[in-house]
Structure formats: C-alpha cells, structure tokens
Write a protein that holds these residues in place. Structure first.
Motif, PDB file in Angstrom:
ATOM      1  N   MET A 134      55.454  38.893  75.139  1.00 22.25           N
ATOM      2  CA  MET A 134      54.871  38.042  74.092  1.00 22.25           C
ATOM      3  C   MET A 134      55.964  37.305  73.318  1.00 22.25           C
ATOM      4  SD  MET A 134      52.410  36.752  72.278  1.00 22.25           S
ATOM      5  CE  MET A 134      52.208  36.793  70.532  1.00 22.25           C
ATOM      6  N   LYS A 135      56.788  38.109  72.609  1.00 25.69           N
ATOM      7  CA  LYS A 135      57.844  37.549  71.787  1.00 25.69           C
ATOM      8  C   LYS A 135      58.875  36.785  72.634  1.00 25.69           C
ATOM      9  CE  LYS A 135      59.405  38.011  67.487  1.00 25.69           C
ATOM     10  NZ  LYS A 135      60.109  38.621  66.463  1.00 25.69           N
ATOM     11  N   LYS A 136      59.187  37.374  73.799  1.00 24.35           N
ATOM     12  CA  LYS A 136      60.128  36.774  74.730  1.00 24.35           C
ATOM     13  C   LYS A 136      59.619  35.404  75.181  1.00 24.35           C
ATOM     14  CE  LYS A 136      62.910  38.895  78.346  1.00 24.35           C
ATOM     15  NZ  LYS A 136      62.833  39.964  79.363  1.00 24.35           N
ATOM     16  N   ASN A 137      58.309  35.390  75.420  1.00 20.75           N
ATOM     17  CA  ASN A 137      57.630  34.184  75.832  1.00 20.75           C
ATOM     18  C   ASN A 137      57.884  33.027  74.865  1.00 20.75           C
ATOM     19  OD1 ASN A 137      55.967  32.878  77.596  1.00 20.75           O
ATOM     20  ND2 ASN A 137      54.439  34.530  77.561  1.00 20.75           N
ATOM     21  N   ILE A 138      57.732  33.340  73.575  1.00 15.68           N
ATOM     22  CA  ILE A 138      57.911  32.325  72.534  1.00 15.68           C
ATOM     23  C   ILE A 138      59.340  31.812  72.535  1.00 15.68           C
ATOM     24  CG2 ILE A 138      57.829  31.890  70.040  1.00 15.68           C
ATOM     25  CD1 ILE A 138      55.638  34.033  69.899  1.00 15.68           C
ATOM     26  N   ILE A 139      60.287  32.740  72.657  1.00 14.22           N
ATOM     27  CA  ILE A 139      61.697  32.357  72.662  1.00 14.22           C
ATOM     28  C   ILE A 139      61.991  31.438  73.846  1.00 14.22           C
ATOM     29  CG2 ILE A 139      64.057  33.237  72.899  1.00 14.22           C
ATOM     30  CD1 ILE A 139      63.091  35.753  71.383  1.00 14.22           C
ATOM     31  N   ILE A 140      61.449  31.782  75.004  1.00 10.77           N
ATOM     32  CA  ILE A 140      61.664  30.949  76.199  1.00 10.77           C
ATOM     33  C   ILE A 140      61.103  29.546  75.978  1.00 10.77           C
ATOM     34  CG2 ILE A 140      60.977  30.645  78.630  1.00 10.77           C
ATOM     35  CD1 ILE A 140      61.230  33.714  78.889  1.00 10.77           C
ATOM     36  N   LYS A 141      59.892  29.482  75.406  1.00  7.06           N
ATOM     37  CA  LYS A 141      59.274  28.193  75.107  1.00  7.06           C
ATOM     38  C   LYS A 141      60.195  27.345  74.234  1.00  7.06           C
ATOM     39  CE  LYS A 141      54.445  29.364  74.927  1.00  7.06           C
ATOM     40  NZ  LYS A 141      53.334  29.568  74.024  1.00  7.06           N
ATOM     41  N   LYS A 142      60.736  27.993  73.198  1.00  5.40           N
ATOM     42  CA  LYS A 142      61.589  27.265  72.265  1.00  5.40           C
ATOM     43  C   LYS A 142      62.833  26.747  72.964  1.00  5.40           C
ATOM     44  CE  LYS A 142      60.077  29.404  68.017  1.00  5.40           C
ATOM     45  NZ  LYS A 142      60.298  30.374  66.967  1.00  5.40           N
ATOM     46  N   ILE A 143      63.454  27.609  73.768  1.00  2.00           N
ATOM     47  CA  ILE A 143      64.681  27.207  74.462  1.00  2.00           C
ATOM     48  C   ILE A 143      64.394  26.000  75.364  1.00  2.00           C
ATOM     49  CG2 ILE A 143      66.356  27.898  76.236  1.00  2.00           C
ATOM     50  CD1 ILE A 143      66.276  30.706  75.012  1.00  2.00           C
ATOM     51  N   ILE A 144      63.285  26.077  76.102  1.00  2.00           N
ATOM     52  CA  ILE A 144      62.933  24.975  77.002  1.00  2.00           C
ATOM     53  C   ILE A 144      62.717  23.681  76.209  1.00  2.00           C
ATOM     54  CG2 ILE A 144      61.155  24.099  78.595  1.00  2.00           C
ATOM     55  CD1 ILE A 144      60.830  26.980  79.589  1.00  2.00           C
ATOM     56  N   PHE A 145      61.995  23.826  75.081  1.00  2.00           N
ATOM     57  CA  PHE A 145      61.712  22.642  74.252  1.00  2.00           C
ATOM     58  C   PHE A 145      63.001  21.964  73.791  1.00  2.00           C
ATOM     59  CE2 PHE A 145      61.353  21.000  69.872  1.00  2.00           C
ATOM     60  CZ  PHE A 145      60.537  19.899  70.122  1.00  2.00           C
ATOM     61  N   PHE A 146      63.917  22.768  73.249  1.00  2.00           N
ATOM     62  CA  PHE A 146      65.148  22.170  72.730  1.00  2.00           C
ATOM     63  C   PHE A 146      66.029  21.635  73.857  1.00  2.00           C
ATOM     64  CE2 PHE A 146      63.976  24.583  68.896  1.00  2.00           C
ATOM     65  CZ  PHE A 146      64.078  23.546  67.978  1.00  2.00           C
ATOM     66  N   ALA A 147      65.981  22.279  75.014  1.00  2.00           N
ATOM     67  CA  ALA A 147      66.744  21.790  76.158  1.00  2.00           C
ATOM     68  C   ALA A 147      66.233  20.412  76.574  1.00  2.00           C
ATOM     69  CB  ALA A 147      66.630  22.780  77.321  1.00  2.00           C
TER      70      ALA A 147
END
Ligand SMILES: Nc1ncnc2c1ncn2[C@@H]1O[C@H](COP(=O)(O)OP(=O)(O)O)[C@@H](O)[C@H]1O
Ligand SMILES: [Mg+2]
Lengths: 261, 252
Positions: B1-14
C-alpha cells in the motif's frame, strides 16, 4: 450529626431569556457512611443537585452543610464521578488516577504508591500505562472511580456512572460498588434513573419530583448484601419506587403534550 | 500500500523531469531563461560542495525556529487570555483578527525601520506572520474544551496556572496543533520573503543573488530547496505530531 445536610436548595437556570426553576427546595440529610441513591425523571435536576454539592454550581437559595460547614466552593473532599467519566485523554491511566494527588502537591513516589492501591482495587493494574482511548466504557468508569477514591473524599458524588454500560458490565460493577463502599466506608450520593440500580446500591433511595423538583419521598432499603438485580426481596422496593415515579413521568408527558398542541 | 504510493510519486516526478528535459531540448527558449534539469542539478551540486547552500538553509532554519518559538509561545498566551477573559477577547481579539489579515511581507518596511538590516528584523517578520494564526486557534481550542474536563479538574483541586498547564493546554492541544501548522506555513513564507527583501543571508538572500547574477538555474535550484524543506517539515514534523496527538486523544 449529618455528614451532609441540604436545606431548601433552590436553583434557577436561564433558558432562552426566561427563568427556569430547576430545584424547588431540596431537603436531604445524609449520615456518615450512608449510600444514598437519587432517582427521578430525566431533566428533574438530579445532576444539578449533585453539582451544587460538589460546589460546581451555586444555589439561588438555601444551603448545604458538609460536616456542619456551608459549601461554598469545590473541594477535593467532595469528588464527583461524571456520567461520561471525563477522563483526560492526554494522560495514562495511572496519571489520570494520580491527577488530584499531583494537584495537592504530593511527591511522585507517594502518588505512585497510593494510586497503585486503587488501581489494584479497581482491577486496573494491567492498564496502568494505557491511554483512555484504549479502554472500554466499563474500564473507563473504573478509572473514573479510582481517580475519585484516590482523593479519599468525605463524600463521593456519582452522576449516572453506569448509564452507558451494557447489562453484564453494569451488574458486575454493581457488585463491586457495594464492596468498595463496604471496604472504604465512604458516604456516597449516587444519581441514577435506573430503579433496580438504586435498590441494589442504596441504603436509602430519595425520589425526586418532576421539575421544579423537590424530594418526594425517601425509602430505606433494608436488605442484606451483596445484593443483585434479580434479588426477590428487592422487588417490593422496586414496585414502591416505580409507583412514586409514575405520576412524575406522566406529568412529564403531559407537559410535552401541552407544548406540541 | 504505502510502497505503492511512493512508487507512484517517484514515477510522477521522473516523468516531470523528462518532460522538462524534452522542453529544454526543443530549444523554444534560450538556456539563460529556461535551464535544463541538468544545469539546475549542477548548480545544486555546486551549492552543496562549496557549502553555501547548507549555510543558507541553516540561516533560514534558525531564523524560522526562533520566530516560530516566539509566535507559538506568544500566540498561546494571547489565545488563552482571550478565551479566559471576555473583555480581552472583545478588544484585543478584534485587533488580532485585523492584524491577521496583513501579509507578513507588509511588515518588512516597518521591521527595517525598527531593527535595521538585522536578524532581529527578519525574526520579527517571521514571528508576526505566524503569531495570530496560533492565537486564533488556541482561542477556539480553549473555547471548545469539554466543560466536564474543567469541572473535574477544578473538583480535584486544580486552579490557576496548574489548571492551565495540566488541563487547559493539553485539552486544547488538538486545536492548537492546527494553529502551529498554519503558523509554520506563514512563518516559512515570512522568513523567505523577509530574507529576499532584507537581502541579508539565508535562502531568500540566495534567490536574490541568483536574480542579480541573471542566473536562472541558481534561482530554480534554491526554489527547489525551499520547496523540499517545506515538504520535509510539513510531512515529518507537523504531520507526525498531529497524527500522534489525534490518536492519543482518541480523535481518530
Ligand atoms: N447550565 C445550564 N443552563 C441551563 N439550563 C440547565 C443547565 N443545567 C441544567 N439545566 C436545566 O435544568 C434542568 C435539570 O437538569 P439536570 O440537573 O441535568 O437534570 P437530570 O440530571 O435530573 O436529568 C433541565 O431542564 C436542564 O435543561
Ligand atoms: Mg443528569
């Protein structure tokens, strides 16, 4: 001499601009070590009377003598247990129980020693380090009782402390409350709207009239302890109290009708 | 769950950085107006290696901290007085509401006249921008305390300062913490704005230097730092405290 003597207590409240007479001359004598239950229709002023005894409200007329001296202010010698407990959520259970001792300037190690005794009495030792949100309603009321007992008050004022409990928990606490009373020999004023509760606990039940209220009748409960809600020999007292309350409750309905038509 | 959100954020900023780079490669604007992420990164690295960035962060942070401490303690005292005394609320209370509407930047000229180009002036602007938010939230926090808490405390012998420290403040704390959060946000804007205008050290000063040197990538680098610091303090300081208070007080 009476432990507590209420003489003609009158109390008004302001209600949307007009005066509402809540108490209309309460007279009550409580001897040392008595367990007096106050019953009456809801809104008749039981809580108000208790708050006056606690010194949290000032009566408009009359006075209450406590150990012969008129009550003028709050005092840790008259401790109130609130309906919802009013425990402090920012403190651990043990710190809640020690609160009054801390206010009195008693050093920490002494406080811990005293509170431990009462935590033990209320079977809360395991929960000493818990916060109140982690407790059930029944446990919270135990903490509230321990917090009051710790002050070793001359009179314990309890405002429907078991009203929110399920039947099982309540029955358990009714038995324990009798034990606490026997062990600590406290004078207790206990407000309830539950007639069975009143007959199980009280040495005496004082019945309030409807508002503006006074005390309609006092009934001495003469039964051996520990008493239980189902005890056959309490039934005649139930009946007697209910008969006294019936016209008060009907009057309540009557007033409602008048308002609605 | 939490990991998911972090991955989303990283992808967005990338993706954001890729788009940025693409726009730069399209050569729509000259490099000295629209720098590439690489150039901004270079400036960041440069600021880190020569220590100027850390010095700027440190300066801004200590001004912020001092300003906030003043705002929080002053705002709490003022708010408690307002909640406890109706006359103070009716008089000083209305003044507070008025002062609250002045943007902190508007205090800068007065601060310069009173304190000169000093740390004290910047701290003044920082704390005055935050104090009224703390005051107002403290006031409503104290006003909204369950009256049974106060009755029980009084009954058990608490009075005066004892009552304030042991009951009033902790009981009002869930409200007060939103005041601190608002106060911090105002203080952060205040300190950067003041540094910009005072042009006397700190991150705001670095922004000004970037502007004077026509160094757009330096300006953007410092802005990124300001944003990063803000997110860090929001997420790690105030959100943590708030979460803790809310669960402890049984509010969530
Ligand atoms: N602080 C107050 N302000 C105005 N009216 C009040 C206040 N406290 C109690 N009352 C009124 O006084 C009456 C008695 O209330 P209360 O003592 O709470 O009754 P009880 O505990 O018997 O249900 C009610 O009609 C209630 O609305
Ligand atoms: Mg009541």
């Amino acid at each position: 001499m009476s432990k507590l003597e209420a003489k003609n207590i009158v109390k008004y409240f302001n209600h949307d601009g007009h005066k509402l007479k809540a108490l209309d001359g309460i007279n009550l004598n409580v001897s040392d070590g008595e367990f007096v239950c106050l019953v009456g229709p809801s809104g008749c002023g039981k809580s108000t009377f208790l708050r006056i005894v606690a010194g949290l409200e000032i009566p408009d007329n009359g006075e209450i003598l406590f150990d012969g001296k008129p009550i003028e202010n709050t005092d840790p010698d008259r401790i109130m247990v609130f309906q919802e407990g009013a425990l402090f959520p920012w403190l651990k259970v043990s710190d809640n129980v020690e609160f009054g001792l801390k206010m009195a300037g008693i050093p920490k190690n002494e406080r811990t020693e005293i509170s431990r005794r009462y935590l033990d009495m209320m079977q809360l030792t395991k929960f000493a380090d818990s916060y109140t949100y982690q407790l059930s309603t029944g446990m919270k009321q135990r903490v509230a009782i321990a917090r009051a007992l710790v002050m070793d008050p001359g009179v314990l004022l309890m405002d429907e402390p078991f009203a929110a409990l399920d039947t099982q928990t309540r029955n358990l606490l009714l038995v324990e409350m009798q034990l606490i009373w026997k062990v600590t020999k406290k004078t207790i004023l206990f407000v309830t709207h539950n007639v069975a509760e009143a007959t199980v606990l009280g040495t005496k039940v004082a019945i309030f009239k409807n508002r503006p209220s006074s005390i309609k009748k006092e009934i001495t409960i003469d039964c051996s302890r520990p008493r239980h809600v189902e005890d056959q020999n309490l039934f005649k007292y139930h009946q007697q109290i209910l008969n006294e309350l019936k016209p008060e409750v009907n009057r309540d309905n009557h007033i409602e009708e008048k308002y609605h038509h | 769950m939490k990991k998911n959100i972090i991955i989303k954020k990283i992808i967005f900023f990338a993706i954001l950085i890729v788009i940025w780079q693409a726009v730069d490669l399209a050569n729509i604007w000259p490099d000295n107006i629209f720098p590439s992420p690489y150039e901004v990164g270079e400036d960041l690295m440069y600021g880190i290696s020569d220590g100027s960035l850390f010095y700027g962060i440190g300066t801004s942070m200590w001004r912020l901290a001092v300003g906030l401490v003043i705002a929080i303690s002053g705002g709490m005292i003022l708010g408690i007085f307002m909640a406890r005394t109706e006359t103070i609320n009716q008089t000083i209370g209305s003044l507070v509401l008025g002062l609250q509407s002045i943007p902190s930047i508007a205090w800068v000229p007065l601060a310069i006249l009173w304190f000169g180009l000093t740390d004290a002036g910047i701290i003044f602007v920082t704390s005055i921008g935050a104090i009224f938010a703390v005051t107002i939230n403290t006031y409503s926090g104290v006003k909204n305390i369950d009256p049974n808490y106060l009755a029980a405390a009084r009954n058990m012998g608490a009075k005066g300062n004892q009552l304030i420290i042991n009951v009033l403040i902790p009981a009002a704390f869930p409200h007060m913490i939103s005041g601190f959060k608002q106060g911090w946000a105002f203080a952060w804007r205040g300190v950067i704005g003041a540094e910009l205008l005072f042009s006397f050290l700190g991150l705001g000063f670095l922004l000004n230097v970037g502007r004077q040197l026509n160094d757009v990538s330096e300006v953007i680098a410092v802005m990124l730092i300001i944003m990063g610091m803000g997110m860090l303090i929001d997420g790690f300081v105030f959100k943590k405290i708030e979460d803790r208070i809310m669960s402890r007080w049984g509010l969530r």
